[in-house]
Design a protein around this motif. Sequence first.
Motif, short mmCIF file in Angstrom:
data_model
loop_
_atom_site.label_atom_id
_atom_site.label_comp_id
_atom_site.label_asym_id
_atom_site.label_seq_id
_atom_site.Cartn_x
_atom_site.Cartn_y
_atom_site.Cartn_z
N GLU A 1 0.82 -1.21 0.00
CA GLU A 1 0.00 0.00 0.00
C GLU A 1 0.85 1.26 0.00
O GLU A 1 0.39 2.33 -0.42
CB GLU A 1 -0.93 0.00 1.22
N LYS A 2 2.09 1.13 0.46
CA LYS A 2 3.02 2.26 0.47
C LYS A 2 3.85 2.33 -0.81
O LYS A 2 4.77 3.14 -0.92
CB LYS A 2 3.95 2.16 1.68
N GLY A 3 3.54 1.46 -1.79
CA GLY A 3 4.25 1.49 -3.06
C GLY A 3 5.58 0.77 -3.05
O GLY A 3 6.45 1.04 -3.89
N ILE A 4 5.76 -0.16 -2.11
CA ILE A 4 6.99 -0.93 -2.01
C ILE A 4 6.80 -2.27 -2.72
O ILE A 4 5.83 -2.98 -2.48
CB ILE A 4 7.37 -1.16 -0.53
N GLU A 5 7.73 -2.61 -3.59
CA GLU A 5 7.71 -3.91 -4.28
C GLU A 5 8.09 -5.00 -3.29
O GLU A 5 9.18 -5.00 -2.73
CB GLU A 5 8.69 -3.89 -5.45
N MET A 6 7.18 -5.97 -3.04
CA MET A 6 7.38 -6.92 -1.96
C MET A 6 7.49 -8.37 -2.43
O MET A 6 6.82 -8.79 -3.38
CB MET A 6 6.22 -6.82 -0.97
N HIS A 7 8.35 -9.11 -1.72
CA HIS A 7 8.41 -10.57 -1.83
C HIS A 7 7.76 -11.14 -0.58
O HIS A 7 8.12 -10.75 0.54
CB HIS A 7 9.86 -11.06 -1.94
N SER A 8 6.83 -12.07 -0.75
CA SER A 8 6.09 -12.63 0.38
C SER A 8 6.62 -14.00 0.74
O SER A 8 6.90 -14.83 -0.13
CB SER A 8 4.61 -12.73 0.03
N GLY A 9 6.79 -14.25 2.04
CA GLY A 9 7.22 -15.55 2.52
C GLY A 9 8.72 -15.63 2.72
O GLY A 9 9.42 -14.61 2.79
N THR A 10 9.22 -16.86 2.83
CA THR A 10 10.64 -17.06 3.07
C THR A 10 11.44 -16.77 1.81
O THR A 10 10.92 -16.80 0.70
CB THR A 10 10.91 -18.50 3.53
#
Length: 311
Positions: free
Chosen positions: A141-150
């Motif tokens: 929501e803050k515009g950060i490209e995210m990887h989810s999990g381990t």
Amino acid sequence: MGLIEEQAIIDTSAIPNNHTNSGTHRKCPLCASQKIQSLPKFNGARLASCHECSFVFSERIPTGIELDQFYCEEYEVTSFLSKITINRYNELLDHFEKYRKTNRILDIGSGHGFFLETAKKRGWEVYGSDYAAGCVNVCKEKGIEMHSGTMTPDAYHPEMFDVITSFEVLEHVYNPNEELGYLNSFLRKGGIMYVTTPNFNSVLRYRLGEQYDVINYPEHLTYFTHKTLIKAFESKGFEKLNVRTTGLSLTRYRTSKGRSNQEYVSETSDDELLRHKIEKKWHLRALKSTTNWGLNLFKVGDSLKGVFIKR
């Protein structure tokens, strides 16, 4: 006295990969030596030490179910961000400027994305990772490209980043060699990694023993010292630029002794109140600097802070 250089934002992305059955380490997770021994004074946490490299770790490997229960049901990520911590973040980012080439920065264990928000305001292309779905959603929501999990070897492209940061995450990992190998591959040659993690040889650990609340299964699975942190990074292709051991936490001491139930990171914690006092008084800042100098000299501060470069 709680002399803290930067507020610890405790996050969870690099916790162990899920597996159905718990196990026991039969060899050192750092150097692979089979000469490991239990530490009798830390039986409650099932700690062991390697005879070859002195690395300390939890003998028990938690199950995926244990981890999901702890991190998804019990673990709370702070939503408080101190103005002093923002100042510390900017000081770090000032140092990172000379390494900016791809303009990409990755934060492992992003939590609510406070550090990456600060970096984004300074023009960095920001990437993060976290195990907790709630944190991933907040960051997106803050515009950060995210990887989810381990973390996985295909999470990012090789040599993609100038800088990788890891604030209070490495201690959550039962397989640090694997984790650091992945991170090394994501970092470009000449890029740096900045890491903070609790120091097992801290004054408080010596004083409190197993009562020290940093020693906590399944939250913390590996326990680094100045020596073993350097060994871990060098074994994976990094070169040490600087490693310091600083800080004493009044909050940690009081909560470990059962004298307080305050949140470790909060606006009203003993550490945060003291930080504000130190920022306002030059003589307290001088005392803090002198104290941290001594803690670093003898390598007994609460926190390890390391900068490593990929050659």
